[in-house]
Design an enzyme around this catalytic site. Sequence first.
Site, PDB file in Angstrom:
ATOM      1  CG  HIS A   1       6.901  32.386 -23.804  1.00  0.00           C
ATOM      2  ND1 HIS A   1       5.574  32.445 -23.437  1.00  0.00           N
ATOM      3  CD2 HIS A   1       7.381  33.416 -23.777  1.00  0.00           C
ATOM      4  CE1 HIS A   1       5.400  33.425 -22.891  1.00  0.00           C
ATOM      5  NE2 HIS A   1       6.683  34.481 -23.369  1.00  0.00           N
TER       6      HIS A   1
ATOM      7  CE  LYS B   1     -26.808  -2.207 -12.718  1.00  0.00           C
ATOM      8  NZ  LYS B   1     -26.921  -3.566 -13.175  1.00  0.00           N
TER       9      LYS B   1
END
Length: 390
Positions: free
Chosen positions: A183, A47
Amino acid sequence: AHGIASIDLVVVNLYPFEATVEGGADFANCVEQIDIGGPALIRAAAKNHDFVAVLTDRAQYVPFMEQLAAHGGSKRALRRQLAAEAFARTAAYDAAIASWFAEQQGEAFPARMTLSGTLRQQLRYGENPHQDAAFYASGTSPGVGSARQVQGKELSYNNLNDTDAAFECVAEFAAPSVVVVKHANPCGVASAATLAEAWTEALACDPVSAFGGVIAVNRTLDEATAERITAIFSEVIIAPDATEAAQAVLARKKNLRLLLTGGVPEAVRRERSLRSLAGGFLVQTRDFGRLTAEALRTVTRRAPTEAELADLLFAFRVCKHVKSNAIVFAHGQATVGIGAGQMSRVDAARIAAWKAAEAATAAGLPAPRTQGSVAASDAFFPFPDGLEAI
Protein backbone atom coordinates in the site's frame (compact mmCIF):
# COMPACT_ATOMS: atom_id res chain seq x y z
CA ALA A 1 -7.13 22.24 -65.89
CA HIS A 2 -3.77 20.46 -65.54
CA GLY A 3 -5.04 17.01 -64.56
CA ILE A 4 -3.42 17.11 -61.12
CA ALA A 5 -5.05 14.54 -58.83
CA SER A 6 -5.86 15.48 -55.23
CA ILE A 7 -3.48 14.31 -52.50
CA ASP A 8 -5.15 11.56 -50.44
CA LEU A 9 -2.18 10.26 -48.43
CA VAL A 10 0.52 12.08 -46.47
CA VAL A 11 3.28 10.15 -44.67
CA VAL A 12 5.70 12.05 -42.41
CA ASN A 13 8.39 10.77 -40.06
CA LEU A 14 9.52 13.78 -38.05
CA TYR A 15 13.19 14.56 -37.46
CA PRO A 16 14.28 12.54 -34.37
CA PHE A 17 14.47 15.46 -31.95
CA GLU A 18 13.60 13.45 -28.80
CA ALA A 19 16.17 10.74 -29.58
CA THR A 20 18.83 13.38 -30.30
CA VAL A 21 18.26 15.04 -26.90
CA GLU A 22 18.26 11.69 -25.08
CA GLY A 23 21.52 10.83 -26.83
CA GLY A 24 23.18 13.83 -25.18
CA ALA A 25 23.82 15.88 -28.31
CA ASP A 26 25.00 19.48 -27.99
CA PHE A 27 22.74 22.53 -28.40
CA ALA A 28 23.44 23.09 -32.11
CA ASN A 29 22.75 19.47 -33.08
CA CYS A 30 19.54 19.40 -31.08
CA VAL A 31 18.30 22.57 -32.77
CA GLU A 32 19.17 21.08 -36.17
CA GLN A 33 16.81 18.16 -35.42
CA ILE A 34 13.78 20.42 -34.89
CA ASP A 35 11.47 19.63 -37.81
CA ILE A 36 9.73 22.65 -39.39
CA GLY A 37 7.92 21.50 -42.53
CA GLY A 38 6.95 18.10 -41.11
CA PRO A 39 4.56 19.38 -38.43
CA ALA A 40 2.99 21.83 -40.91
CA LEU A 41 2.34 19.02 -43.42
CA ILE A 42 0.95 16.75 -40.69
CA ARG A 43 -1.42 19.39 -39.33
CA ALA A 44 -2.63 20.42 -42.79
CA ALA A 45 -3.35 16.80 -43.71
CA ALA A 46 -5.01 16.07 -40.35
CA LYS A 47 -7.28 19.11 -40.65
CA ASN A 48 -8.41 17.82 -44.06
CA HIS A 49 -8.95 14.25 -42.85
CA ASP A 50 -12.26 14.03 -44.76
CA PHE A 51 -10.12 13.66 -47.87
CA VAL A 52 -6.60 12.87 -46.65
CA ALA A 53 -5.13 10.03 -44.57
CA VAL A 54 -2.07 11.08 -42.55
CA LEU A 55 0.43 8.53 -41.21
CA THR A 56 2.85 9.64 -38.50
CA ASP A 57 3.90 6.28 -37.01
CA ARG A 58 5.12 3.07 -38.61
CA ALA A 59 2.61 1.12 -36.51
CA GLN A 60 -0.15 2.73 -38.60
CA TYR A 61 1.12 1.36 -41.92
CA VAL A 62 -0.39 -2.14 -41.69
CA PRO A 63 -3.97 -1.09 -40.76
CA PHE A 64 -3.91 1.51 -43.54
CA MET A 65 -2.58 -0.95 -46.11
CA GLU A 66 -5.21 -3.51 -45.11
CA GLN A 67 -7.98 -0.99 -45.84
CA LEU A 68 -6.25 0.04 -49.04
CA ALA A 69 -6.19 -3.57 -50.22
CA ALA A 70 -9.76 -4.30 -49.15
CA HIS A 71 -11.48 -1.08 -50.25
CA GLY A 72 -9.12 0.68 -52.62
CA GLY A 73 -8.73 3.49 -50.10
CA SER A 74 -9.21 4.42 -46.45
CA LYS A 75 -12.51 4.79 -44.60
CA ARG A 76 -13.49 8.01 -42.85
CA ALA A 77 -13.38 6.42 -39.38
CA LEU A 78 -9.75 5.41 -39.87
CA ARG A 79 -8.82 8.82 -41.32
CA ARG A 80 -10.39 10.55 -38.30
CA GLN A 81 -8.48 8.26 -35.91
CA LEU A 82 -5.24 8.94 -37.80
CA ALA A 83 -5.94 12.68 -37.62
CA ALA A 84 -6.38 12.52 -33.84
CA GLU A 85 -3.11 10.62 -33.51
CA ALA A 86 -1.41 13.13 -35.81
CA PHE A 87 -2.38 16.12 -33.66
CA ALA A 88 -1.26 14.21 -30.54
CA ARG A 89 2.09 13.48 -32.22
CA THR A 90 2.81 17.11 -33.12
CA ALA A 91 1.67 18.24 -29.66
CA ALA A 92 4.07 15.80 -28.01
CA TYR A 93 6.85 16.84 -30.39
CA ASP A 94 6.37 20.53 -29.60
CA ALA A 95 6.10 19.74 -25.86
CA ALA A 96 9.48 17.99 -25.99
CA ILE A 97 11.05 20.97 -27.77
CA ALA A 98 9.51 23.51 -25.36
CA SER A 99 10.62 21.48 -22.32
CA TRP A 100 14.15 21.16 -23.68
CA PHE A 101 14.38 24.89 -24.44
CA ALA A 102 13.16 25.76 -20.92
CA GLU A 103 15.79 23.44 -19.47
CA GLN A 104 18.51 25.05 -21.59
CA GLN A 105 17.40 28.45 -20.30
CA GLY A 106 17.52 27.24 -16.70
CA GLU A 107 13.76 27.62 -16.24
CA ALA A 108 12.56 24.98 -13.79
CA PHE A 109 9.00 26.32 -13.98
CA PRO A 110 8.29 27.97 -17.36
CA ALA A 111 5.24 30.20 -17.89
CA ARG A 112 3.49 27.42 -19.82
CA MET A 113 4.07 23.73 -19.09
CA THR A 114 2.95 20.95 -21.43
CA LEU A 115 3.08 17.27 -20.49
CA SER A 116 3.32 14.34 -22.86
CA GLY A 117 3.23 10.57 -22.46
CA THR A 118 2.81 7.43 -24.54
CA LEU A 119 0.08 4.94 -23.68
CA ARG A 120 1.72 1.77 -22.41
CA GLN A 121 -1.29 -0.03 -21.02
CA GLN A 122 -5.04 0.36 -20.55
CA LEU A 123 -5.68 -0.88 -17.01
CA ARG A 124 -8.63 -2.97 -15.84
CA TYR A 125 -9.55 -0.26 -13.35
CA GLY A 126 -7.98 2.41 -11.18
CA GLU A 127 -7.34 2.63 -7.47
CA ASN A 128 -10.91 1.40 -6.96
CA PRO A 129 -12.97 -0.87 -9.28
CA HIS A 130 -15.33 1.94 -10.34
CA GLN A 131 -12.43 4.12 -11.64
CA ASP A 132 -11.04 3.96 -15.18
CA ALA A 133 -7.25 4.07 -15.54
CA ALA A 134 -4.33 3.81 -17.95
CA PHE A 135 -0.53 3.85 -17.72
CA TYR A 136 1.48 6.35 -19.79
CA ALA A 137 5.26 6.27 -20.13
CA SER A 138 7.18 9.54 -20.39
CA GLY A 139 10.86 8.55 -20.33
CA THR A 140 13.41 5.87 -21.06
CA SER A 141 15.47 5.75 -17.84
CA PRO A 142 15.34 2.46 -15.89
CA GLY A 143 12.12 2.16 -13.94
CA VAL A 144 8.52 1.05 -14.07
CA GLY A 145 7.93 3.06 -17.25
CA SER A 146 10.63 1.20 -19.19
CA ALA A 147 10.25 -2.23 -17.55
CA ARG A 148 9.65 -5.43 -19.51
CA GLN A 149 7.10 -7.79 -18.00
CA VAL A 150 8.47 -11.32 -18.23
CA GLN A 151 5.61 -13.23 -16.62
CA GLY A 152 2.47 -12.97 -14.53
CA LYS A 153 -0.98 -11.45 -14.60
CA GLU A 154 -1.80 -8.05 -16.01
CA LEU A 155 -0.53 -5.20 -13.83
CA SER A 156 -3.08 -3.08 -11.99
CA TYR A 157 -3.02 0.62 -11.06
CA ASN A 158 -2.07 -0.22 -7.46
CA ASN A 159 0.56 -2.74 -8.63
CA LEU A 160 2.27 -0.05 -10.70
CA ASN A 161 2.07 2.56 -7.96
CA ASP A 162 3.55 0.20 -5.35
CA THR A 163 6.20 -1.13 -7.75
CA ASP A 164 7.41 2.38 -8.51
CA ALA A 165 7.60 3.18 -4.78
CA ALA A 166 9.61 0.02 -4.10
CA PHE A 167 12.08 0.51 -6.97
CA GLU A 168 12.69 4.17 -6.12
CA CYS A 169 13.43 3.20 -2.51
CA VAL A 170 15.81 0.33 -3.32
CA ALA A 171 17.74 2.63 -5.66
CA GLU A 172 18.91 4.58 -2.60
CA PHE A 173 21.34 1.84 -1.56
CA ALA A 174 24.69 0.76 -3.01
CA ALA A 175 24.93 -2.63 -1.25
CA PRO A 176 22.71 -5.56 -2.29
CA SER A 177 19.30 -4.48 -1.01
CA VAL A 178 15.67 -5.55 -0.90
CA VAL A 179 12.57 -3.41 -0.36
CA VAL A 180 9.09 -4.78 0.33
CA VAL A 181 6.21 -2.34 -0.23
CA LYS A 182 2.57 -2.70 0.76
CA HIS A 183 0.00 0.00 0.00
CA ALA A 184 2.68 2.45 -1.19
CA ASN A 185 4.77 2.22 2.01
CA PRO A 186 7.87 0.13 2.73
CA CYS A 187 7.14 -2.60 5.28
CA GLY A 188 10.67 -4.02 5.18
CA VAL A 189 14.03 -2.75 3.89
CA ALA A 190 17.48 -4.28 4.29
CA SER A 191 21.01 -4.19 2.87
CA ALA A 192 23.39 -7.14 3.24
CA ALA A 193 26.26 -9.01 1.61
CA THR A 194 23.83 -10.89 -0.68
CA LEU A 195 20.28 -10.39 -1.91
CA ALA A 196 19.20 -13.59 -0.18
CA GLU A 197 20.40 -12.28 3.20
CA ALA A 198 18.83 -8.87 2.53
CA TRP A 199 15.50 -10.55 1.72
CA THR A 200 15.53 -12.49 5.01
CA GLU A 201 16.21 -9.30 7.00
CA ALA A 202 13.62 -7.24 5.10
CA LEU A 203 10.95 -9.91 5.58
CA ALA A 204 11.69 -10.14 9.33
CA CYS A 205 10.66 -6.49 9.84
CA ASP A 206 6.96 -7.16 9.15
CA PRO A 207 6.22 -10.62 7.73
CA VAL A 208 2.46 -10.13 8.07
CA SER A 209 2.36 -7.01 5.89
CA ALA A 210 4.87 -8.49 3.43
CA PHE A 211 2.29 -11.10 2.39
CA GLY A 212 0.92 -9.99 -0.99
CA GLY A 213 3.48 -7.19 -1.27
CA VAL A 214 5.69 -5.79 -4.02
CA ILE A 215 9.41 -6.62 -3.91
CA ALA A 216 12.24 -4.57 -5.42
CA VAL A 217 15.92 -5.54 -5.60
CA ASN A 218 18.90 -3.54 -6.86
CA ARG A 219 20.93 -6.47 -8.22
CA THR A 220 20.37 -9.27 -10.73
CA LEU A 221 17.90 -11.62 -9.05
CA ASP A 222 19.58 -14.98 -8.38
CA GLU A 223 18.16 -18.46 -7.83
CA ALA A 224 18.75 -18.56 -4.06
CA THR A 225 16.88 -15.28 -3.51
CA ALA A 226 14.08 -16.34 -5.84
CA GLU A 227 13.63 -19.57 -3.86
CA ARG A 228 13.28 -17.63 -0.60
CA ILE A 229 10.89 -15.06 -2.07
CA THR A 230 8.54 -17.70 -3.49
CA ALA A 231 8.08 -19.16 -0.02
CA ILE A 232 5.40 -16.47 0.51
CA PHE A 233 2.77 -14.93 -1.78
CA SER A 234 3.89 -11.75 -3.57
CA GLU A 235 2.24 -9.65 -6.26
CA VAL A 236 5.21 -8.18 -8.14
CA ILE A 237 9.00 -8.46 -8.29
CA ILE A 238 11.00 -5.74 -10.03
CA ALA A 239 14.73 -6.12 -10.68
CA PRO A 240 17.42 -4.86 -13.06
CA ASP A 241 17.72 -8.44 -14.35
CA ALA A 242 17.22 -12.07 -13.33
CA THR A 243 19.22 -15.20 -14.05
CA GLU A 244 17.64 -17.99 -16.09
CA ALA A 245 17.62 -20.19 -12.98
CA ALA A 246 15.81 -17.48 -10.99
CA GLN A 247 13.25 -17.02 -13.77
CA ALA A 248 12.65 -20.78 -13.79
CA VAL A 249 11.95 -20.68 -10.05
CA LEU A 250 9.55 -17.75 -10.38
CA ALA A 251 7.78 -19.41 -13.33
CA ARG A 252 6.25 -21.87 -10.86
CA LYS A 253 4.19 -18.94 -9.58
CA LYS A 254 2.29 -18.21 -12.78
CA ASN A 255 0.39 -15.19 -11.44
CA LEU A 256 3.49 -13.50 -9.98
CA ARG A 257 4.51 -10.51 -12.12
CA LEU A 258 8.22 -10.23 -12.88
CA LEU A 259 9.47 -6.91 -14.27
CA LEU A 260 13.02 -6.44 -15.58
CA THR A 261 14.33 -2.94 -16.19
CA GLY A 262 17.91 -3.32 -17.43
CA GLY A 263 19.18 -1.02 -14.67
CA VAL A 264 18.39 0.83 -11.45
CA PRO A 265 17.05 4.41 -11.28
CA GLU A 266 19.57 7.08 -10.39
CA ALA A 267 18.55 8.01 -6.86
CA VAL A 268 19.81 11.61 -7.10
CA ARG A 269 18.53 12.37 -10.61
CA ARG A 270 16.97 15.82 -11.04
CA GLU A 271 13.43 15.45 -12.31
CA ARG A 272 10.05 16.99 -11.67
CA SER A 273 7.28 15.29 -9.73
CA LEU A 274 3.64 16.20 -10.25
CA ARG A 275 0.40 15.91 -8.32
CA SER A 276 -2.99 16.68 -9.80
CA LEU A 277 -5.42 19.08 -8.11
CA ALA A 278 -8.95 20.10 -9.06
CA GLY A 279 -8.32 22.57 -11.89
CA GLY A 280 -4.54 22.22 -12.03
CA PHE A 281 -1.47 20.42 -10.80
CA LEU A 282 1.41 20.97 -8.40
CA VAL A 283 4.98 20.66 -9.66
CA GLN A 284 8.14 20.33 -7.59
CA THR A 285 11.68 19.14 -8.12
CA ARG A 286 12.10 15.49 -7.22
CA ASP A 287 13.39 14.77 -3.71
CA PHE A 288 16.98 13.91 -4.61
CA GLY A 289 18.36 15.04 -1.25
CA ARG A 290 20.51 12.72 0.85
CA LEU A 291 21.51 13.12 4.47
CA THR A 292 25.25 12.80 5.10
CA ALA A 293 27.20 12.18 8.29
CA GLU A 294 28.77 15.64 7.93
CA ALA A 295 25.35 17.28 8.09
CA LEU A 296 24.46 15.74 11.45
CA ARG A 297 24.81 17.48 14.82
CA THR A 298 25.21 15.51 18.03
CA VAL A 299 23.25 17.22 20.82
CA THR A 300 23.19 14.33 23.29
CA ARG A 301 25.74 13.61 26.01
CA ARG A 302 26.82 10.42 24.23
CA ALA A 303 27.92 10.49 20.60
CA PRO A 304 26.69 7.66 18.33
CA THR A 305 29.02 4.80 17.51
CA GLU A 306 30.12 4.22 13.92
CA ALA A 307 27.62 1.35 13.62
CA GLU A 308 24.81 3.49 15.02
CA LEU A 309 25.70 6.32 12.68
CA ALA A 310 25.62 3.95 9.67
CA ASP A 311 22.24 2.61 10.78
CA LEU A 312 20.93 6.14 11.26
CA LEU A 313 21.87 7.17 7.71
CA PHE A 314 20.23 3.96 6.46
CA ALA A 315 17.08 4.72 8.46
CA PHE A 316 16.83 8.24 7.06
CA ARG A 317 17.08 6.96 3.48
CA VAL A 318 14.19 4.62 4.18
CA CYS A 319 12.25 7.33 6.03
CA LYS A 320 12.35 9.50 2.90
CA HIS A 321 10.15 6.90 1.17
CA VAL A 322 7.65 6.38 4.01
CA LYS A 323 4.47 8.49 4.02
CA SER A 324 4.37 11.20 6.69
CA ASN A 325 4.12 11.13 9.61
CA ALA A 326 6.88 8.52 9.49
CA ILE A 327 9.07 6.81 12.07
CA VAL A 328 11.66 4.18 11.09
CA PHE A 329 13.57 1.97 13.53
CA ALA A 330 16.70 0.31 12.07
CA HIS A 331 19.41 -2.02 13.29
CA GLY A 332 22.20 -3.74 11.37
CA GLN A 333 21.27 -2.05 8.06
CA ALA A 334 17.72 -3.36 8.24
CA THR A 335 14.40 -1.88 9.30
CA VAL A 336 12.98 -3.41 12.48
CA GLY A 337 9.86 -1.24 12.81
CA ILE A 338 8.07 1.24 10.52
CA GLY A 339 5.22 3.60 11.43
CA ALA A 340 3.69 5.24 8.35
CA GLY A 341 1.07 7.76 7.33
CA GLN A 342 -0.20 8.80 10.75
CA MET A 343 -1.78 12.11 11.68
CA SER A 344 0.24 12.07 14.93
CA ARG A 345 3.99 11.52 15.11
CA VAL A 346 3.48 9.91 18.51
CA ASP A 347 1.14 7.34 16.94
CA ALA A 348 3.67 6.68 14.15
CA ALA A 349 6.28 5.90 16.83
CA ARG A 350 3.87 3.67 18.75
CA ILE A 351 2.91 1.76 15.59
CA ALA A 352 6.56 1.26 14.61
CA ALA A 353 7.32 -0.16 18.07
CA TRP A 354 4.17 -2.30 18.06
CA LYS A 355 5.06 -3.72 14.63
CA ALA A 356 8.56 -4.56 15.88
CA ALA A 357 7.18 -6.30 18.96
CA GLU A 358 4.68 -8.28 16.85
CA ALA A 359 7.44 -9.43 14.46
CA ALA A 360 9.62 -10.49 17.43
CA THR A 361 6.78 -12.55 18.90
CA ALA A 362 6.12 -14.22 15.54
CA ALA A 363 9.82 -15.08 15.21
CA GLY A 364 10.03 -16.40 18.78
CA LEU A 365 12.54 -13.74 19.84
CA PRO A 366 12.79 -12.84 23.55
CA ALA A 367 12.62 -9.10 22.81
CA PRO A 368 11.94 -6.75 19.87
CA ARG A 369 14.94 -5.81 17.74
CA THR A 370 14.21 -2.15 18.50
CA GLN A 371 16.46 -2.61 21.53
CA GLY A 372 19.80 -1.14 20.49
CA SER A 373 18.31 0.29 17.28
CA VAL A 374 18.26 3.85 15.95
CA ALA A 375 15.20 5.86 14.88
CA ALA A 376 14.59 8.30 12.05
CA SER A 377 11.75 10.80 11.71
CA ASP A 378 10.73 12.71 8.57
CA ALA A 379 9.97 15.93 10.49
CA PHE A 380 10.47 17.82 13.73
CA PHE A 381 9.41 16.78 17.21
CA PRO A 382 7.59 19.92 18.40
CA PHE A 383 7.08 18.32 21.84
CA PRO A 384 8.98 15.63 23.77
CA ASP A 385 6.10 13.12 23.62
CA GLY A 386 7.25 11.73 20.26
CA LEU A 387 10.78 11.12 21.52
CA GLU A 388 9.38 9.67 24.73
CA ALA A 389 7.27 7.23 22.70
CA ILE A 390 10.39 6.17 20.78
